[in-house]
Scaffold this active site. Sequence first.
Site, PDB file in Angstrom:
ATOM      1  CE  LYS A 175      -2.003  -1.424   3.720  1.00 30.86           C
ATOM      2  NZ  LYS A 175      -2.891  -1.673   4.885  1.00 30.86           N
ATOM      3  CB  THR A 206      -7.244   8.561   6.675  1.00 32.92           C
ATOM      4  OG1 THR A 206      -6.114   8.982   7.477  1.00 32.92           O
ATOM      5  CG2 THR A 206      -7.480   9.565   5.571  1.00 32.92           C
ATOM      6  N   GLY A 208      -8.552   3.948  10.357  1.00 33.84           N
ATOM      7  CA  GLY A 208      -9.164   2.680   9.987  1.00 33.84           C
ATOM      8  C   GLY A 208      -9.003   2.275   8.542  1.00 33.84           C
ATOM      9  CB  THR A 209      -7.123   3.758   5.701  1.00 33.16           C
ATOM     10  OG1 THR A 209      -7.590   5.067   5.963  1.00 33.16           O
ATOM     11  CG2 THR A 209      -7.030   3.529   4.215  1.00 33.16           C
ATOM     12  N   GLY A 210      -6.507   0.919   6.786  1.00 36.24           N
ATOM     13  CA  GLY A 210      -5.916  -0.390   6.523  1.00 36.24           C
ATOM     14  C   GLY A 210      -6.843  -1.532   6.887  1.00 36.24           C
ATOM     15  CB  CYS A 211      -9.036  -2.107   9.829  1.00 37.75           C
ATOM     16  SG  CYS A 211      -7.833  -1.888  11.160  1.00 37.75           S
TER      17      CYS A 211
END
Length: 276
Positions: A175, A206, A208-211
């Site tokens: 990412k 932003t 929580g983007t990865g989860c």
Amino acid sequence: MPIPPRVLTVAGSDSGGGAGIQADLKTMLALGTHGMSVLTAVTAQNSRGVQGAWPLPAEAVRAQFRSVVDDIGVQAVKTGMLASAELVETVAGLLAGVGAPVVVDPVGVSKHGDPLLAASALDALRLKLLPLATVATPNLDETAWLTGVRVTGEDDLRRAADAVLAFGPRWVLIKGGHLPGDAVDLLTDGSSEHLLRAPRHDNRHTHGTGCTLASAIACGLAKGLSVPDAVSAAKEYVTGAIAAGFPLGEGIGPVDHGWALRPRTPGRADFSPSGV
């Protein structure tokens, strides 16, 4: 009644509701799947950071997993915060016999820089969990932590991906959201390669983007999509969620997991997550 695809998250709790199992379950609902959870740790967390974290006993994690999988079954699993080497090894042992796609989000630190995985767990993550991953989804900091490869530009993405693939996941999604310019990610299995680009939105909220991205990928896989199609659709979904992120508390607010379910408003980005 038709039964929705069943997706399991194995992750920690975010008391602020923006990341962790809360974000995972919101994503799974928004994308038409039945979300289930195995809680690995409890955090005291808000928009300003993580004030405390308490891993659960391995026995509790094992019991939750067996309770869900043996009765209800799963069509995809997503892992997030695993906290300790013991829990990484426990979860890896459980996943080895699950027979469903696994999305591994190798969570090491929070967006605020708070540690969410003990340094002693690094070898277990590399050697026990990553070889079980259908897709691994490290960000640039996690990639450097796992491999020592630091990405400073788009040209470094393939070298970083190769270093993660050496640990055994079938696919890796590096990412590149922290690079300048468009938000570009690299998905590869070592032979085929997909660059996924999205516009960068001027929105600091932003959390929580990865989860959210990893959970959306798991939803696509549970529906039978190929890895490239599941990742592409998840990228669309999370891009819309970032565009609609909102302020909450005094720090970084969350992405909007329900953005696609709400009526469009003038001037708002119009994304429609295809396939998931």
